[in-house]
Motif scaffolding. Structure first.
Motif, PDB file in Angstrom:
ATOM      1  N   TYR A   1       0.830  -1.206   0.000  1.00 58.20           N
ATOM      2  CA  TYR A   1       0.000   0.000   0.000  1.00 58.20           C
ATOM      3  C   TYR A   1       0.862   1.252   0.000  1.00 58.20           C
ATOM      4  N   ASN A   2       0.293   2.293  -0.564  1.00 56.98           N
ATOM      5  CA  ASN A   2       0.856   3.641  -0.513  1.00 56.98           C
ATOM      6  C   ASN A   2      -0.132   4.508   0.257  1.00 56.98           C
ATOM      7  N   ARG A   3       0.347   5.104   1.347  1.00 57.91           N
ATOM      8  CA  ARG A   3      -0.550   5.852   2.241  1.00 57.91           C
ATOM      9  C   ARG A   3      -0.200   7.331   2.229  1.00 57.91           C
ATOM     10  N   ASN A   4      -1.239   8.143   2.190  1.00 60.12           N
ATOM     11  CA  ASN A   4      -1.131   9.578   2.407  1.00 60.12           C
ATOM     12  C   ASN A   4      -2.057   9.932   3.568  1.00 60.12           C
ATOM     13  N   TYR A   5      -1.490  10.566   4.572  1.00 61.22           N
ATOM     14  CA  TYR A   5      -2.218  10.855   5.816  1.00 61.22           C
ATOM     15  C   TYR A   5      -1.852  12.268   6.252  1.00 61.22           C
ATOM     16  N   PHE A   6      -2.863  13.104   6.434  1.00 62.40           N
ATOM     17  CA  PHE A   6      -2.589  14.478   6.844  1.00 62.40           C
ATOM     18  C   PHE A   6      -3.695  14.961   7.769  1.00 62.40           C
ATOM     19  N   GLY A   7      -3.401  16.047   8.493  1.00 61.48           N
ATOM     20  CA  GLY A   7      -4.398  16.558   9.415  1.00 61.48           C
ATOM     21  C   GLY A   7      -4.032  17.929   9.941  1.00 61.48           C
ATOM     22  N   VAL A   8      -5.001  18.547  10.605  1.00 62.99           N
ATOM     23  CA  VAL A   8      -4.813  19.855  11.221  1.00 62.99           C
ATOM     24  C   VAL A   8      -5.594  19.876  12.526  1.00 62.99           C
ATOM     25  N   ASN A   9      -5.042  20.551  13.508  1.00 66.70           N
ATOM     26  CA  ASN A   9      -5.668  20.640  14.829  1.00 66.70           C
ATOM     27  C   ASN A   9      -5.449  22.049  15.355  1.00 66.70           C
ATOM     28  N   ALA A  10      -6.475  22.642  15.929  1.00 68.54           N
ATOM     29  CA  ALA A  10      -6.363  23.967  16.549  1.00 68.54           C
ATOM     30  C   ALA A  10      -7.121  23.954  17.864  1.00 68.54           C
ATOM     31  N   ASP A  11      -6.520  24.527  18.905  1.00 67.97           N
ATOM     32  CA  ASP A  11      -7.234  24.640  20.178  1.00 67.97           C
ATOM     33  C   ASP A  11      -6.918  25.979  20.834  1.00 67.97           C
ATOM     34  N   TYR A  12      -7.843  26.398  21.673  1.00 71.29           N
ATOM     35  CA  TYR A  12      -7.703  27.656  22.406  1.00 71.29           C
ATOM     36  C   TYR A  12      -7.888  27.365  23.885  1.00 71.29           C
ATOM     37  N   ARG A  13      -7.039  27.998  24.717  1.00 74.67           N
ATOM     38  CA  ARG A  13      -7.046  27.746  26.160  1.00 74.67           C
ATOM     39  C   ARG A  13      -7.124  29.077  26.892  1.00 74.67           C
ATOM     40  N   GLN A  14      -7.885  29.072  27.972  1.00 74.93           N
ATOM     41  CA  GLN A  14      -8.058  30.322  28.705  1.00 74.93           C
ATOM     42  C   GLN A  14      -8.367  30.030  30.165  1.00 74.93           C
ATOM     43  N   ALA A  15      -7.931  30.905  31.043  1.00 78.31           N
ATOM     44  CA  ALA A  15      -8.264  30.867  32.463  1.00 78.31           C
ATOM     45  C   ALA A  15      -9.065  32.116  32.799  1.00 78.31           C
ATOM     46  N   LEU A  16     -10.181  31.943  33.533  1.00 80.28           N
ATOM     47  CA  LEU A  16     -11.048  33.055  33.874  1.00 80.28           C
ATOM     48  C   LEU A  16     -11.796  32.722  35.155  1.00 80.28           C
ATOM     49  N   GLN A  17     -12.715  33.601  35.533  1.00 84.84           N
ATOM     50  CA  GLN A  17     -13.537  33.410  36.718  1.00 84.84           C
ATOM     51  C   GLN A  17     -14.980  33.127  36.282  1.00 84.84           C
ATOM     52  N   VAL A  18     -15.600  32.130  36.920  1.00 86.32           N
ATOM     53  CA  VAL A  18     -17.004  31.805  36.685  1.00 86.32           C
ATOM     54  C   VAL A  18     -17.706  31.802  38.032  1.00 86.32           C
ATOM     55  N   ALA A  19     -18.601  32.763  38.228  1.00 91.16           N
ATOM     56  CA  ALA A  19     -19.330  32.902  39.498  1.00 91.16           C
ATOM     57  C   ALA A  19     -18.361  32.987  40.678  1.00 91.16           C
ATOM     58  N   GLY A  20     -17.227  33.620  40.440  1.00 96.74           N
ATOM     59  CA  GLY A  20     -16.241  33.793  41.496  1.00 96.74           C
ATOM     60  C   GLY A  20     -15.283  32.634  41.677  1.00 96.74           C
ATOM     61  N   PHE A  21     -15.458  31.580  40.887  1.00 92.52           N
ATOM     62  CA  PHE A  21     -14.576  30.414  40.990  1.00 92.52           C
ATOM     63  C   PHE A  21     -13.589  30.418  39.821  1.00 92.52           C
ATOM     64  N   PRO A  22     -12.329  30.081  40.091  1.00 97.15           N
ATOM     65  CA  PRO A  22     -11.360  29.973  38.986  1.00 97.15           C
ATOM     66  C   PRO A  22     -11.765  28.848  38.031  1.00 97.15           C
ATOM     67  N   PHE A  23     -11.702  29.150  36.738  1.00 97.26           N
ATOM     68  CA  PHE A  23     -12.098  28.185  35.714  1.00 97.26           C
ATOM     69  C   PHE A  23     -11.129  28.298  34.544  1.00 97.26           C
ATOM     70  N   ARG A  24     -10.718  27.171  34.035  1.00 98.28           N
ATOM     71  CA  ARG A  24      -9.885  27.159  32.829  1.00 98.28           C
ATOM     72  C   ARG A  24     -10.407  26.076  31.894  1.00 98.28           C
TER      73      ARG A  24
END
Length: 682
Positions: A319-342
């Protein structure tokens, strides 16, 4: 401040827990883990995880296979380390054991690139252990952030030159069975640039007949800091494997007569594989993208593969294989109802295209006519999110979800036996919920509940009624995982990591053979199975020079409901898996780079077939290795090392094939072997 542990960890690289304790019992350093996608302190991760550091991977090791590095990780069982054509088999909590070659049910990541394909299979032959800096292992379902994997994640990170001195290393290793390996590495940094380049050549005769290996590997990373918390990294991995012979499996009678012999037809048909693979990756990160962090990754893999299997019929695969991909993510830390949330949220797209043919092998060892010509394509589109909410300084609640759309299609171009084209689509949700309680700075308790799925791979979709096409009756298996764990470290140098798990699986995929179809495996959804057990990793830093570690797995892997037209396997054990394993390691580090390591490993008995009629005995193994820095000049280091594997010359099987035909279950391991080498660093 007394800190013997940090001295030992620096020398040995054995890190199981995230803390180095000061004389006052406070944490001196944390270990950050990245395999769960969300980067965080290990003690803030509500899951069973292990981290293996660089010197545990490399110090005195032959650096050939992952079994060298993962022996002290509980819950993992590795086989087939001596058959380079079939590849190393890895099972985590029983997931992956069904694979006769390669890896199933486990997501394999290398420098952020998913080596696991959209259809769920992965190969390990291009992992560069000469520059591996760390290996992170998640034991348990990881579909919530990776998709299509029920067993867990193995994430390998190689060097990029940032944390290394500017240096060049030449390493030469030789040993039993004409084993020889040459490795050359170079790393360094200059202003915003850093790089790591590694090349190796392996030649190995092998213990058994028809087991020769010739392999060349190049792994490079180039990183550029762009300023303002931005960077870009380019990666290139080249694998050329012109020869990996396959000695095949034996019957127990053949093993007793001569365990070094090759199986039937292997030498006549010259069984084995050749591989030519290139991987190119590009990663961009912006740690100041608005209020959070942005990461974007893309990659391309090309793999040309040729394999001859040891049976008459359509046993030549190309077999001859071609395999490709892309990935994107976003990360953030903030407050939710006074509680730390990320949180982390992202999208992913990957595509796999295989042009595959099968050719008939005649009894005289000559190739016959074409028997299969098809294109296999798999596409996955995914979105995922996970968040951690700190309810207090000690208590954290985690919640995650992922949606995957997997489409698998076969386009048949060999129409003389009818059009066997077909397709199947899977739309799957995965979720996880976890609670983490850090009741002391160096002690943690956690619980989690998660779901996972596994689609059949193209190999597992093989149609038992034909040569090509998809088996329409094979479906995805799904699992529900329960986990409770504690880990921590005491001031006296003792650390622990204890886990209870219970996994219920529906529609488990089980391999079977058909008479007249040689060694080819077919698969069916066997019904429901249960995996439950206890995992323990305990270490004790006895002095600044001595440390002992122990990893224990006590498990039950059961075919809860599994019936065929003629057999009832309810309550039987899952084949190919020991339910008890126990690994121990005693390390000593002296001054000037002297070290010695003694390892013992117990592997419990197992069964090789669904009927549980073929029994495989348990065994103990002892390994010993050591080394020293022979010369240390101003700009020159000369290191020597040596090791003996299977010190007591125990007979055992390197691989057990499940549900094999004609009694060919066993691939014997070599007896006592040795290796030794020199490394020059300048």
């Amino acid at each position: 401040m007394t800190n013997y542990k940090s001295t030992f960890l620096f020398l040995s690289g054995l890190v199981t827990l995230p803390f180095t304790m000061t004389a006052h019992g406070q944490p001196a350093a944390d270990i950050m883990v990245t395999a769960p996608v969300m980067e965080r302190d290990l003690y803030e991760t509500p899951a069973a995880m292990s981290v293996v550091r660089q010197s545990s991977i490399q110090e005195g090791q032959s650096r050939l296979k992952l079994n060298e590095s993962l022996g002290q990780v509980p819950g993992i069982f590795l086989q087939n380390q001596e058959n380079y054509a079939q590849g190393e088999r890895i099972a985590i909590r029983g997931f992956g054991a069904r694979a006769p070659f390669g890896v199933r049910g486990i997501t394999v990541m290398v420098d952020g690139i998913p080596y696991t394909l959209p259809d769920g299979q992965a190969q390990l032959d291009a992992i560069d252990l000469d520059t591996a800096q760390r290996i992170e292992v998640i034991r348990g379902p990881a579909s919530v952030l990776y998709g299509n994997a029920a067993g867990g994640v193995i994430s390998v990170t190689t060097a990029d030159g940032r944390s290394q001195p500017d240096q060049t290393s030449v390493r030469m290793t030789g040993g039993s069975n004409d084993f020889g390996k040459l490795s050359i590495t170079n790393s360094g940094s200059n202003g915003p640039w850093s790089h790591s380049v590694s090349g190796s050549a392996l030649n190995y005769e092998g213990y058994r007949d028809q087991a020769k290996v010739e392999k060349y590997l190049l792994n490079t990373k180039l990183r550029r800091e762009l300023g303002n918390d931005r960077s870009v990294t380019a990666m290139l991995n080249l694998l050329q494997n012109p020869r990996s012979e396959d000695p095949g499996a034996l019957t127990i009678e053949q093993v007793k007569a001569d365990k070094s012999q090759a199986g039937k037809f292997t030498e006549k048909f010259n069984t084995g594989q050749t591989v030519d693979q290139q991987v190119l990756g590009l990663q961009y990160q912006d740690l100041s993208a608005g209020p959070g962090e942005l990461r974007v990754k893309t990659f391309y893999m090309r793999r040309n593969f040729e394999q001859q299997l040891p049976y008459i019929g359509p046993s030549r695969i190309d077999y001859n294989r071609n395999y490709f991909g892309v990935n994107a993510d976003y990360r953030q830390a903030l407050q939710v109802a006074g509680f730390p949330f990320r949180y982390v949220a992202g999208i992913e797209a990957r595509d796999q295209q295989d042009d595959r043919i099968r050719t008939k092998m005649n009894p005289n060892g000559n190739l016959g006519g074409l028997k299969e010509d098809e294109r296999q394509s798999a596409t996955v589109l995914s979105t995922f999110a996970q968040g951690d909410l700190n309810l207090s300084e000690q208590l954290t609640f985690s919640l995650g979800a992922r949606f995957d759309r997997v489409r698998m299609k076969v386009s048949d171009d060999f129409l003389s036996n009818g059009n066997q084209s077909g397709s199947n689509s899977f739309k799957e949700w995965s979720g996880s919920a976890g609670l983490n309680y850090r009741y002391l700075p160096a002690h943690q308790a956690y619980a989690n509940l998660s779901t996972a799925f596994e689609t059949p791979t193209f190999t597992e979709f093989a149609n038992p009624l034909g040569v090509g096409g998809l088996n329409p009756e094979t479906q995805a298996q799904k699992s529900l995982n329960h986990e409770l764990g504690v880990r921590g470290e005491f001031n006296n140098g003792i650390d622990y990591d204890l886990t209870l798990f219970w996994v219920d699986v529906r529609d488990e995929l089980i391999a079977y053979n058909l008479p007249g179809r040689g060694d080819q495996d077919f698969y069916r959804n066997a019904g429901d199975t249960t995996r439950k057990g206890f995992e323990a990793a305990v270490g004790w830093l006895i002095t600044s020079s001595w440390r002992i570690d122990s990893a224990l797995t006590l498990a039950s892997y059961e075919l809860e409901t599994y019936r065929t037209d003629s057999n009832n396997y309810d309550g039987n054990r899952l084949p190919g898996l020991p339910e008890h394993t126990w690994s121990n390691q005693l390390k000593w580090h002296g001054l000037g780079g002297t070290f010695a390591t003694l390892e013992s490993r117990y592997v419990g008995d197992m069964v090789a077939d669904d009927a549980n009629e073929v029994k495989v005995d348990d065994y103990w193994l002892l390994n010993l290795r050591g080394g020293d820095t022979l010369y240390a000049g101003q700009k020159l280091l000369l290191k020597g090392f040596a090791g003996i594997d299977n010190l007591t010359n125990r007979n055992y099987f390197a691989n057990v094939r499940t549900n094999a035909t004609y009694g060919k279950y066993f691939e014997p391991a070599s007896g006592r072997t040795w290796y030794a080498g020199l490394e020059v660093v300048f």
